[in-house]
Enzyme design. Structure first.
Site, PDB file in Angstrom:
ATOM      1  N   LEU A 118       0.866  -1.164   0.168  1.00 44.06           N
ATOM      2  CA  LEU A 118       0.081   0.124   0.183  1.00 44.06           C
ATOM      3  C   LEU A 118       0.773   1.267   0.154  1.00 44.06           C
ATOM      4  O   LEU A 118       1.940   1.352   0.660  1.00 44.06           O
ATOM      5  CB  LEU A 118      -0.914  -0.085   1.305  1.00 44.06           C
ATOM      6  CG  LEU A 118      -2.008  -1.145   1.144  1.00 44.06           C
ATOM      7  CD1 LEU A 118      -2.554  -1.467   2.460  1.00 44.06           C
ATOM      8  CD2 LEU A 118      -2.949  -0.940   0.231  1.00 44.06           C
TER       9      LEU A 118
ATOM     10  N   HIS B 214       1.225 -11.512   9.016  1.00 39.54           N
ATOM     11  CA  HIS B 214       2.489 -11.730   7.958  1.00 39.54           C
ATOM     12  C   HIS B 214       2.908 -13.325   8.604  1.00 39.54           C
ATOM     13  O   HIS B 214       2.900 -13.436   9.877  1.00 39.54           O
ATOM     14  CB  HIS B 214       3.467 -10.984   8.020  1.00 39.54           C
ATOM     15  CG  HIS B 214       4.626 -11.421   7.337  1.00 39.54           C
ATOM     16  ND1 HIS B 214       4.582 -11.418   5.901  1.00 39.54           N
ATOM     17  CD2 HIS B 214       5.882 -11.900   7.812  1.00 39.54           C
ATOM     18  CE1 HIS B 214       5.893 -11.694   5.456  1.00 39.54           C
ATOM     19  NE2 HIS B 214       6.618 -12.100   6.516  1.00 39.54           N
TER      20      HIS B 214
END
Ligand code: GAR
Length: 209
Positions: A110, A126
Site C-alpha cells: 500500500l 504476516h
C-alpha cells in the site's frame, strides 16, 4: 471515520471491519466463522480483493457481505495506477462506513497515501516472526535459512513493508521434512486463531500499539 486510533468497541457496538484479500481467503473464512459463531466486538461489513477472480470473495458473498474485486485501473504510469486503485478502494471503505481495515493475504504493497489515511486502523498478518523474514516469500526464506522456529505476526501497517508495531505473535515449529506447502498450512492454522483473537483485544482497547 478516518485516521487515528480506533474507538473501544463492544459486542453491542462492534467495530465495522473491511477484510482485504488477494487469493483463496482461508483467513477470511476463519474470521467470518469466528464472528458468526457468537457476538464479537468486530464484524465484517465489506470484503475487497484486488482481482474479481479472487476465490475468497465467495466467503463474503455466501455470508451476505458486500464483496467485490477491484482490479488495477488501466493507467500507463505505475505510481498513478497504484494511487488510482487505492482511491477506488478508499471510496468503497468510506461508503461502507468501515472503521478498520484487516489485510488477510492481501499481496499488494500500500502507498504512504493510503497508509496515512488508515494508520492505527490498518492491520496485517504476516506468516513469519517479524522482523525476521518479511516479504512475499516468508516460508521459502524460512526453509532456506534452516531455522527451527517460525510463526505468524499481527501488526499495524506503516509506510514500510511488513513493518509497524507488533500486536501479537505466535510460534510454529519448522519440521525437518517440511516443504513450503506443509509449513504454510501449519502456520495458517495458527493464523486462523491468532488474528480473530488479536482483533478482539485491539478493537476492545485491551491492547494498544
Ligand atoms: C496467509 O498465510 C497470510 O499470512 C499471507 O498470505 C496467506 C493468505 O492465505 N500473507 C502474506 O504473505 C502477506 N505478506 P489465505 O488467502 O488462505 O487467507
Amino acid at each position: 471515520m478516518e485516521s487515528g486510533l480506533p474507538r473501544a468497541s463492544t459486542i453491542d457496538n462492534p467495530t465495522r471491519l473491511a477484510v482485504m484479500i488477494s487469493g483463496g481467503g482461508s483467513g477470511l473464512a476463519a474470521l467470518l466463522e469466528y464472528q458468526l459463531s457468537e457476538k464479537r466486538c468486530h464484524r465484517t461489513v465489506l470484503v475487497l480483493a484486488d482481482s474479481t477472480l479472487a476465490g475468497g470473495l465467495e466467503h463474503g458473498r455466501s455470508n451476505g457481505i458486500r464483496s467485490l474485486g477491484i482490479p488495477l485501473p488501466i493507467e500507463k504510469d505505475k505510481s498513478e495506477q497504484r494511487l488510482a486503485h487505492e482511491r477506488l478502494v478508499h471510496d468503497e471503505l468510506v461508503s461502507a462506513d468501515v472503521e478498520m481495515v484487516v489485510l488477510s493475504g492481501y499481496m499488494r504493497i500500500l502507498t504512504p497515501w493510503f497508509v496515512g489515511l488508515w494508520k492505527g486502523r490498518l492491520l496485517n498478518i504476516h506468516p513469519s516472526l517479524l522482523p525476521d523474514f518479511p516479504g512475499a516469500h516468508a516460508h521459502r526464506d524460512v526453509l532456506a535459512a534452516g531455522v527451527g522456529l517460525t510463526g505468524c505476526t499481527v501488526h499495524l501497517v506503516d509506510e514500510r513493508v511488513d513493518s509497524g508495531p507488533i500486536l501479537a505473535q505466535r510460534q510454529v515449529e519448522v519440521k525437518p521434512d517440511d516443504d513450503e506447502s506443509t509449513l504454510q498450512e501449519r502456520v495458517k492454522k495458527i493464523e486462523h486463531i491468532l488474528y480473530p483473537e488479536t482483533l478482539d483485544r485491539y478493537c476492545s482497547g485491551q491492547i494498544s500499539p
